[in-house]
Design a protein around this motif. Structure first.
Motif, short mmCIF file in Angstrom:
data_model
loop_
_atom_site.label_atom_id
_atom_site.label_comp_id
_atom_site.label_asym_id
_atom_site.label_seq_id
_atom_site.Cartn_x
_atom_site.Cartn_y
_atom_site.Cartn_z
N GLN A 1 17.29 -14.28 36.95
CA GLN A 1 17.62 -14.29 35.66
C GLN A 1 19.29 -13.60 35.14
O GLN A 1 19.80 -14.43 34.55
N GLU A 2 19.63 -12.98 36.01
CA GLU A 2 21.02 -12.57 35.95
C GLU A 2 21.91 -13.47 36.11
O GLU A 2 22.86 -13.80 35.49
N LEU A 3 21.56 -14.34 37.17
CA LEU A 3 22.65 -15.57 37.59
C LEU A 3 22.57 -16.59 36.40
O LEU A 3 23.67 -17.06 35.94
N ARG B 1 20.31 6.71 37.57
CA ARG B 1 19.36 5.66 37.71
C ARG B 1 19.58 4.67 36.20
O ARG B 1 18.70 4.03 35.92
N GLU B 2 20.47 4.87 35.62
CA GLU B 2 20.75 3.86 34.40
C GLU B 2 21.29 2.71 34.98
O GLU B 2 21.87 2.48 35.89
N GLU B 3 20.81 1.48 34.19
CA GLU B 3 21.29 0.10 34.41
C GLU B 3 21.90 -0.40 33.22
O GLU B 3 21.39 -0.12 32.31
N VAL B 4 23.13 -1.39 33.40
CA VAL B 4 23.69 -1.96 32.47
C VAL B 4 23.90 -3.39 33.08
O VAL B 4 24.38 -3.37 34.11
N ASN B 5 23.81 -4.40 31.93
CA ASN B 5 24.29 -5.76 32.18
C ASN B 5 25.86 -6.03 32.31
O ASN B 5 26.15 -5.76 31.14
N VAL B 6 26.18 -6.41 33.08
CA VAL B 6 27.94 -6.59 32.99
C VAL B 6 28.22 -8.00 33.47
O VAL B 6 27.60 -8.69 34.15
N ARG B 7 29.03 -8.69 32.55
CA ARG B 7 29.46 -9.96 32.84
C ARG B 7 30.15 -10.26 34.05
O ARG B 7 30.98 -9.32 34.51
N ARG B 8 29.90 -11.31 34.89
CA ARG B 8 30.23 -11.38 36.38
C ARG B 8 31.88 -11.11 36.24
O ARG B 8 32.23 -10.54 37.10
#
Length: 475
Positions: free
Chosen positions: A439-441, A454-461
């Motif tokens: 999905q991230e790809l 344990r926090e997670e964040v989506n970061v632009r490539r």
């Protein structure tokens, strides 16, 4: 009998040959040790603190060969010369492993006709000593030297060397310490007025040098019994070598009826007074003690000598703090370069050597006691995958990170389980995980997980490198 003995010896030789085949002991040579990743992590921390201090004081760095011509080292170390490691004849040259970094430095100055340099040199030296590994005494060990060579106004470089010792020992937080200071000229003047013959100065000096390890009575009996000094002269020395203090003691000795008559001692005391004035300006006299028992056994010292010792704090109820042993030492050696110069041109020098092994063994014991976890790598991020068949994507991402100067790792498996990848970070202290999933790809992002929270964040490539830099600078 001779025949039987010969037979037995022959049998023993044969047995010996067989024994040799089976008996191979895996060990490091006496007086040496290996350093694993944990120990190296501590060592690097110490080296970095020392190097940054040397650089802060404007020093350049040099290096010299690990062995020198034997004659370069001969006659420079007094009674300690017996500890030099000699090598076999190598192509017509008699060589020895270097015993310290000072003599090679003097040889380097004379050979290159250098009359002015401030340098540091960190390298291994070798001594055929009786090792006491627990106390940081080895046959192969590092020295960290800082020296100022050149003709300058008196005591300014000497004061800076003492300031450096103070900075390093304070920075490493080793506990309470004291830097003992004396002067070879005061010592020689004292020996002269106490009635020591000139020929015995150096050998009596090496006896006095033992005062930090053994009581005065033992030193006195060595001087009288082994070295043939008269008991009266020994007692006179005893009155002086048990004195220590600061400016007040220097003033007192300048008034001393015997010492003040001696030209050498008077010069030494005058310089010592000046030195203490500069140390007062540096604000470090609280840790400096003018100590008449300090002798430092090396033959090449000509003026100020000093030695830093750590004081035991383990037993709070002990009145007198115990000394742990020397962790730094040095002094002025104005004649050493001239010994190598064909025309005898002198280059005045003053320097300090930091006893890294002693410091290291103290820090190592302390860390073992505290059970603090030490990171042995500097990895900032683990590149992980959430599903199978993403090895290529992990390799692409990790390559981008490496090329951007990010310290990154990944597990060497095609399809590692996510849990195993996260556990690896916990064990090794890696602060971040960059997770690639299908999905991230598609979305052109990477999931960045902060291991501690344990926090997670989506970061632009395209922003990933910057995000990792920001987050690891806060760690």
């Amino acid at each position: 009998i001779a025949k039987e003995v010969a037979k037995l010896l022959e049998l023993k030789a044969q047995l010996g040959e067989d024994e040799g085949k089976h008996k191979f002991v895996l060990k490091t040579p006496k007086g040496t040790r290996d350093y694993g990743p944990k120990q190296m992590a501590i060592r690097e921390r110490v080296f970095n603190a020392i190097i940054s201090c040397f650089k802060r004081h404007g020093a350049e760095v040099i290096d010299t060969p690990v062995f020198e011509l034997k004659e370069t080292l001969t006659g420079k170390y007094g009674e300690d010369s017996k500890l030099i490691y000699d090598l076999k004849d190598q192509g017509g040259e008699l060589l020895s492993l270097r015993y310290d970094l000072t003599v090679p430095f003097a040889r380097y100055l004379a050979m290159n006709k250098i009359t002015n340099i401030k340098r540091y040199h960190i390298a291994k030296v070798y001594r055929r000593d009786n090792p006491a590994m627990t106390r940081g005494r080895y046959r192969e060990f590092y020295q960290c030297d800082f020296d100022i060579a050149g003709q300058f106004d008196p005591m300014i470089p000497d004061a800076e060397c003492l300031k450096i010792v103070h900075e390093i020992l304070s920075d490493l937080q080793l506990g309470d310490f004291v830097v003992k200071v004396n002067d070879r000229r005061i010592l020689d003047g004292m020996f002269a007025v106490c009635g020591v013959p000139d020929s015995k100065f150096r050998t009596i000096c090496s006896s006095v040098d033992k005062l930090d390890k053994v009581p005065w009575e033992e030193v006195r009996s060595e001087m009288v019994g082994e070295k043939g000094l008269s008991p009266e002269a020994a007692d006179r020395i005893g009155e002086y070598v048990q004195l220590h203090g600061g400016l007040d003691l220097i003033e007192q000795l300048l008034q001393d009826p015997k010492l003040s008559q001696n030209k050498l001692a008077k010069e030494g005391l005058g310089d010592m007074k000046l030195l203490f004035e500069y140390l007062t300006l540096f604000g470090i006299t609280g840790k400096i003690s003018f100590d008449l028992s300090l002798a430092r056994g090396l033959d090449y010292y000509t003026g100020v000598i000093f030695e830093a010792v750590l004081l035991h704090q383990e037993n709070e109820h002990v009145e007198e703090p115990l000394s742990v042993g020397s962790v730094a030492g040095g002094g002025r050696y104005d004649g050493l370069v001239g010994m190598f110069d064909p025309k005898g041109r002198k280059v005045p020098c003053v320097g300090v050597s930091i006893g890294i092994e002693r410091i290291f063994s103290i820090l190592e014991q302390r860390l073992e006691a505290s059970e603090e976890k030490i990171r042995t790598t500097e990895t900032q991020v683990l590149v992980a995958s959430a599903q199978k068949k993403l090895l290529e994507e992990r390799l692409k991402l990790i390559s981008e990170l490496w090329d951007a100067g990010i310290k990154a790792e990944m597990l060497y498996k095609k399809n590692p389980k996510l849990l195993n990848q996260l556990q690896y970070c916990e064990e090794t202290g890696i602060p971040l995980v960059a997770i690639v999933g299908e999905q991230e790809l598609k979305d052109g992002v990477v999931k960045l997980r902060i291991v501690a929270t344990r926090e997670e964040v989506n970061v632009r490539r395209e922003s990933l490198v910057e995000e990792i830099r920001i987050r690891t600078s806060q760690c």
